[in-house]
Design a protein around this motif. Structure first.
Motif, PDB file in Angstrom:
ATOM      1  N   VAL A 134      40.378  30.971  37.676  1.00 30.92           N
ATOM      2  CA  VAL A 134      40.786  32.074  38.544  1.00 30.92           C
ATOM      3  C   VAL A 134      39.552  32.807  39.057  1.00 30.92           C
ATOM      4  O   VAL A 134      38.476  32.726  38.463  1.00 30.92           O
ATOM      5  CB  VAL A 134      41.726  33.062  37.811  1.00 30.92           C
ATOM      6  CG1 VAL A 134      43.027  32.381  37.437  1.00 30.92           C
ATOM      7  CG2 VAL A 134      41.049  33.637  36.565  1.00 30.92           C
TER       8      VAL A 134
ATOM      9  N   TRP B 100      54.503  32.487  47.859  1.00 33.38           N
ATOM     10  CA  TRP B 100      53.697  31.935  46.778  1.00 33.38           C
ATOM     11  C   TRP B 100      53.743  30.424  46.898  1.00 33.38           C
ATOM     12  O   TRP B 100      54.814  29.825  47.030  1.00 33.38           O
ATOM     13  CB  TRP B 100      54.239  32.389  45.424  1.00 33.38           C
ATOM     14  CG  TRP B 100      54.353  33.869  45.320  1.00 33.38           C
ATOM     15  CD1 TRP B 100      55.397  34.637  45.712  1.00 33.38           C
ATOM     16  CD2 TRP B 100      53.373  34.775  44.800  1.00 33.38           C
ATOM     17  NE1 TRP B 100      55.145  35.975  45.468  1.00 33.38           N
ATOM     18  CE2 TRP B 100      53.896  36.084  44.916  1.00 33.38           C
ATOM     19  CE3 TRP B 100      52.096  34.617  44.229  1.00 33.38           C
ATOM     20  CZ2 TRP B 100      53.208  37.217  44.486  1.00 33.38           C
ATOM     21  CZ3 TRP B 100      51.401  35.732  43.809  1.00 33.38           C
ATOM     22  CH2 TRP B 100      51.953  37.014  43.949  1.00 33.38           C
TER      23      TRP B 100
ATOM     24  N   THR C 190      41.833  39.389  37.297  1.00 28.67           N
ATOM     25  CA  THR C 190      42.662  38.206  37.101  1.00 28.67           C
ATOM     26  C   THR C 190      42.251  37.439  35.848  1.00 28.67           C
ATOM     27  O   THR C 190      41.063  37.223  35.613  1.00 28.67           O
ATOM     28  CB  THR C 190      42.566  37.279  38.324  1.00 28.67           C
ATOM     29  OG1 THR C 190      42.694  38.053  39.520  1.00 28.67           O
ATOM     30  CG2 THR C 190      43.639  36.217  38.293  1.00 28.67           C
TER      31      THR C 190
ATOM     32  N   LEU D  25      44.006  42.176  44.863  1.00 31.62           N
ATOM     33  CA  LEU D  25      44.322  41.631  43.544  1.00 31.62           C
ATOM     34  C   LEU D  25      43.044  41.544  42.729  1.00 31.62           C
ATOM     35  O   LEU D  25      42.070  40.930  43.161  1.00 31.62           O
ATOM     36  CB  LEU D  25      44.970  40.253  43.672  1.00 31.62           C
ATOM     37  CG  LEU D  25      46.139  40.138  44.661  1.00 31.62           C
ATOM     38  CD1 LEU D  25      46.539  38.686  44.845  1.00 31.62           C
ATOM     39  CD2 LEU D  25      47.330  40.961  44.187  1.00 31.62           C
TER      40      LEU D  25
ATOM     41  N   GLN E  89      48.516  29.626  45.350  1.00 33.66           N
ATOM     42  CA  GLN E  89      48.051  30.448  46.458  1.00 33.66           C
ATOM     43  C   GLN E  89      49.114  31.478  46.837  1.00 33.66           C
ATOM     44  O   GLN E  89      50.272  31.364  46.429  1.00 33.66           O
ATOM     45  CB  GLN E  89      47.740  29.575  47.679  1.00 33.66           C
ATOM     46  CG  GLN E  89      46.714  28.475  47.420  1.00 33.66           C
ATOM     47  CD  GLN E  89      46.611  27.501  48.575  1.00 33.66           C
ATOM     48  OE1 GLN E  89      47.612  27.020  49.086  1.00 33.66           O
ATOM     49  NE2 GLN E  89      45.380  27.230  48.998  1.00 33.66           N
TER      50      GLN E  89
ATOM     51  N   TYR F   7      45.490  32.711  50.438  1.00 33.05           N
ATOM     52  CA  TYR F   7      44.434  33.061  49.481  1.00 33.05           C
ATOM     53  C   TYR F   7      44.646  32.319  48.170  1.00 33.05           C
ATOM     54  O   TYR F   7      45.771  32.251  47.659  1.00 33.05           O
ATOM     55  CB  TYR F   7      44.435  34.571  49.238  1.00 33.05           C
ATOM     56  CG  TYR F   7      44.062  35.369  50.470  1.00 33.05           C
ATOM     57  CD1 TYR F   7      42.748  35.745  50.706  1.00 33.05           C
ATOM     58  CD2 TYR F   7      45.036  35.709  51.412  1.00 33.05           C
ATOM     59  CE1 TYR F   7      42.405  36.461  51.853  1.00 33.05           C
ATOM     60  CE2 TYR F   7      44.702  36.416  52.563  1.00 33.05           C
ATOM     61  CZ  TYR F   7      43.387  36.790  52.779  1.00 33.05           C
ATOM     62  OH  TYR F   7      43.052  37.490  53.909  1.00 33.05           O
TER      63      TYR F   7
ATOM     64  N   LEU G 299      44.588  31.774  44.294  1.00 37.29           N
ATOM     65  CA  LEU G 299      44.713  32.590  43.087  1.00 37.29           C
ATOM     66  C   LEU G 299      44.246  31.849  41.845  1.00 37.29           C
ATOM     67  O   LEU G 299      43.633  32.439  40.960  1.00 37.29           O
ATOM     68  CB  LEU G 299      46.168  33.031  42.896  1.00 37.29           C
ATOM     69  CG  LEU G 299      46.779  33.874  44.006  1.00 37.29           C
ATOM     70  CD1 LEU G 299      48.219  34.204  43.654  1.00 37.29           C
ATOM     71  CD2 LEU G 299      45.970  35.147  44.220  1.00 37.29           C
TER      72      LEU G 299
END
Length: 266
Positions: free
Chosen positions: A167, A260, A153, A150, A126, A181, A183
């Motif tokens: 993803v 992250w 991905t 973003l 995330q 969020y 990822l």
């Protein structure tokens, strides 16, 4: 106990059969024996940064923060949206693509995660923006309403694609500062080994990904060179920063903090 990691910013057996005559031997007794083998997962104990488009190749992106352990973050990108001219209009600014020392060309920005646990229960990756983009020298000045997005991905690894983490196929708009969020998510027994979570790709990629990189040019149409890597700078349309028209834009440098988060499942 669930572990959460924060970072701000084959055996080959060959049997040979030979033809020919053998004397017959009568067995006069038998004895049972045994065999044992202890299989362990391969563990890459030290972080090795890999080309996200060619993961068998080691690359050098320069100094980067890392976490430690069998489940870890090996690399996170430093997002730079370059220098732009102030304009009385909405701005959509692409990020600078990832550069490397050596012969590797520009790539889409990426995060690298490694999972070498004996029992891979899965993991989630995330990201969270801790504050709005703030001016470096003028207190109170910030890019109100600015949003990092973003897109495009995908994942890559030397591992089989069936083991890939999942993803999002949608654009991730980080519109709420302080929100977390998702990822990527690896289900149990997946996501093991080393994986890159990549945003965008170069035109030379062999993964059937759309090219999202373009060279950055100055006002005279000449290529801009990065002073550290001594290579041309590329933009990456897969990551953008949007700034509303009505946002007051003071000249100067702005920055924010991204955290992250890598968490093991469940």
């Amino acid at each position: 106990m669930k572990r959460i990691i924060f970072m701000s910013i084959a055996f080959l057996g060959t049997i040979l059969f030979f033809g020919g005559q053998f004397d017959q031997v009568q067995a006069v007794g038998t004895q049972e024996g045994g065999a044992e083998i202890d299989l362990k997962r391969f563990k890459e104990k030290h972080s090795v940064i890999r080309d996200p488009e060619n993961p068998e190749v080691q690359v050098d992106p320069g100094e980067t923060p890392q976490t430690e352990g069998d489940l870890r973050i090996d690399f996170v990108p430093k997002l730079n949206f370059s220098t732009v001219t102030i304009a009385d209009k909405a701005l959509i600014l692409p990020v600078n693509a990832q550069l490397f020392h050596g012969n590797t060309n520009a790539r889409g920005n990426f995060v690298q995660v490694s999972d070498y646990r004996d029992n891979s229960t899965g993991w989630t990756l995330q990201v969270r923006q801790e504050q709005q983009f703030k001016h470096a020298t003028k207190p109170g000045a910030e890019l109100k309403g600015a949003v990092i997005s973003l897109d495009q991905t995908w994942t890559n690894s030397t591992k089989d694609a069936s083991l890939s983490p999942i993803v999002s196929k949608e654009v991730i708009h980080m519109s709420n500062v302080g929100d977390t969020y998702n990822l990527a998510q690896a289900q149990p027994e997946k996501g093991s080994g080393t994986w890159s979570i990549i945003f965008g790709a170069s035109k030379e990629n062999k993964n059937d990904r759309q090219n999202s990189l373009e060279p950055r040019l100055d006002a005279s149409g000449n290529a801009i060179e990065d002073p550290i890597f001594k290579k041309p700078v590329y933009s990456n349309q897969a990551i953008t920063l949007s700034v509303p028209k009505e946002t007051e834009k003071e000249a100067g440098a702005y920055s924010t903090v991204l955290t992250w988060i890598l968490a093991e499942l469940p």
